[in-house]
Design an enzyme around this catalytic site. Structure first.
Site, PDB file in Angstrom:
ATOM      1  N   PRO A 123     103.830   3.447 -73.361  1.00  0.00           N
ATOM      2  CG  PRO A 123     103.968   2.510 -71.245  1.00  0.00           C
ATOM      3  CD  PRO A 123     103.086   3.340 -72.120  1.00  0.00           C
ATOM      4  CD  GLU A 124     103.883   2.058 -78.931  1.00  0.00           C
ATOM      5  OE1 GLU A 124     103.609   0.851 -79.131  1.00  0.00           O
ATOM      6  OE2 GLU A 124     103.093   2.975 -79.194  1.00  0.00           O
TER       7      GLU A 124
END
Ligand SMILES: [Zn+2]
Length: 278
Positions: free
Chosen positions: A2-3
């Site tokens: 997840p960014e």
């Protein structure tokens, strides 16, 4: 992984429904990256405040129900594989569900197969232990205080290649691999260029490119993610419009030269050797 756009899409998804909710109970599964630090009973009865994001951390403030309880909050990180869901009726926890916050507005559940994520209790976001985890983070990409002059000044103090410096997160948070590659392409800057060799106008172009890239990823995430629990959705949706990332050997959209792939700081870097100058 997840960014920042996924974490921000998650924040937007849980903030409104959880604000003002009362904590009924909480449950821990297997150990995460760091311990919670208190017993789960500590937060029972507390009221959830506005959910904040700092870098890839979420801060869930919990106001005490009375004098016998402490104000505090939960600092949450999704690690490599985590996702948060807000469930109206939570089924029994599965093997990878390692934290539940049961509230009057539904159950906030952390699913994290690789368990690099974390849920940490802290008395405040600017008190220990939260402050220690957040202290090394660079400025937020959309913070108006991050002017191109300040960005250039920070670049000027570093001799590392710009791509590695962006991934390090000290210049600015949120430039994950895909976003760093795309922003450098958009700004016409070679990923191997040393930070202190980047001129003031090129620094301004890079900051604008990074903001544009992250905005487009947020739009892609916001428009394609009906269910914000699909944490990989924002990057995934954005990846289909990437100009260089994941396109090794394919023609550059600007000059038709083949996009190159190199390994930098143990990460794949995609770039066009014609369009991106040292
Ligand atoms: Zn090119």
């Amino acid at each position: 992984m997840p960014e920042l756009p996924e974490v921000e899409v998650t924040r937007r998804g849980i903030d409104a429904p959880l604000r003002g909710a009362h904590v009924l109970s909480a449950r821990l599964g297997k150990p995460l990256r760091w311990p919670l630090g208190v017993t789960v009973d500590t937060m029972v009865g507390a009221t959830v405040g506005p959910v904040l994001r700092r870098g890839k951390y979420l801060w869930l403030p919990l106001a005490a129900r009375g004098a016998e309880q402490r104000d505090g909050g939960l600092l949450m990180h999704l690690g490599m594989s985590g996702s948060l869901a807000l469930l109206a009726r939570a089924p029994a926890p599965g093997a990878h569900d390692h934290f539940d916050l049961v509230t009057s507005r539904g159950t906030l559940r952390l699913n994290d197969p690789r368990r690099f994520g974390a849920v940490v209790w802290s008395p405040a976001i600017d008190a220990l232990p939260a402050a220690a985890l957040l202290q090394r983070l660079g400025p937020e990409p959309f913070d108006a205080a991050l002017t191109s002059e300040r960005f250039h000044a920070a670049l000027h103090q570093r001799r590392t290649p710009i791509k590695a410096a962006l991934l390090g997160g000290e210049l600015v948070v949120g430039a994950g691999n895909i976003y760093a590659c795309e922003a450098l392409f958009q700004a016409g800057i070679h990923p191997g260029l040393r930070c202190n060799r980047i001129s003031r106008p090129r620094a301004a172009r890079l900051l604008a490119a990074l903001r544009d890239t992250l905005s487009r990823a947020l739009d892609a995430g916001g428009s394609t993610l009906r269910d914000f629990t699909d944490v990989h959705g924002a990057s995934g949706a954005f990846q289909s419009e990437a100009a260089v990332y994941g396109r090794a050997g394919l023609a550059c959209q600007r000059c038709s030269a083949p996009v190159r792939r190199a390994v930098q700081a143990q990460r794949s870097t995609y770039f066009c050797a014609v369009c991106q100058k040292r």
